[in-house]
Write a protein that holds these residues in place. Structure first.
Motif, PDB file in Angstrom:
ATOM      1  N   GLU A   6      -5.477 -37.530 -26.261  1.00  0.00           N
ATOM      2  CA  GLU A   6      -5.611 -38.809 -25.523  1.00  0.00           C
ATOM      3  C   GLU A   6      -5.429 -39.860 -26.499  1.00  0.00           C
ATOM      4  N   ASP A   7      -5.242 -41.717 -26.079  1.00  0.00           N
ATOM      5  CA  ASP A   7      -5.279 -42.446 -26.922  1.00  0.00           C
ATOM      6  C   ASP A   7      -6.314 -43.102 -26.609  1.00  0.00           C
TER       7      ASP A   7
ATOM      8  N   GLY B 280      -8.360 -43.285 -31.334  1.00  0.00           N
ATOM      9  CA  GLY B 280      -6.790 -42.038 -31.711  1.00  0.00           C
ATOM     10  C   GLY B 280      -7.063 -41.411 -32.044  1.00  0.00           C
TER      11      GLY B 280
END
Length: 145
Positions: free
Chosen positions: A37-38, A52
């Motif tokens: 996931e970001d 990130g």
């Protein structure tokens, strides 16, 4: 109830796999432990903030290349709920440059049935705190006594 016991054992396996991947200098194995996931983030013991997956990968790759280390967990506190586990760990970080004591918090979430790291926050202990911590360990007392 046994289902939940196994559920949280799997989170501990992820933490152990993290330590092993760093010791083996295996960036691919290390990155497989992060949730895809970001929002993932890592605050390194030197104060760098990595947000990130790409920045985390680059930061760990640089660390592994420049100063490979092993981590020995000395005291682990676990806070868990159904979908999140938080580990607060006092660790000894060892490398060719020496040894330092670090407090690290690992936030893990369930991702498609597996535990993955969502956030890591490491802070090097000041000498006074590290000394107090090791004194308590030597005396056989927990750090919160």
């Amino acid at each position: 109830m046994p289902r939940f016991a196994r559920l949280f054992e799997a989170a501990a396996e992820t933490l152990n796999a993290y330590y092993a991947a760093l010791a083996e200098r295996n960036i691919e194995a290390l990155m497989e432990l992060w949730v895809d996931e970001d929002f993932v983030s890592c605050i390194c013991e030197d104060g760098r903030h990595l947000h990130g997956l790409e920045r985390i990968r680059a930061g760990f790759a640089k660390q592994i290349d420049e100063q490979p280390s092993t981590i020995e967990p000395l005291d682990i506190r676990v806070y868990d709920s159904l979908a999140t586990v938080v580990y607060a760990v006092a660790e000894a970080h060892r490398s060719d440059a020496g040894e330092k004591m670090v407090f690290t918090t690992y936030v893990m979430v369930q991702d498609r049935g597996e535990w993955r790291i969502a956030h890591l926050h490491a802070s090097e202990m000041r000498d006074e705190a590290a000394g107090e911590f090791t004194d308590k360990l030597r005396k056989g007392r927990g750090v919160l006594h």
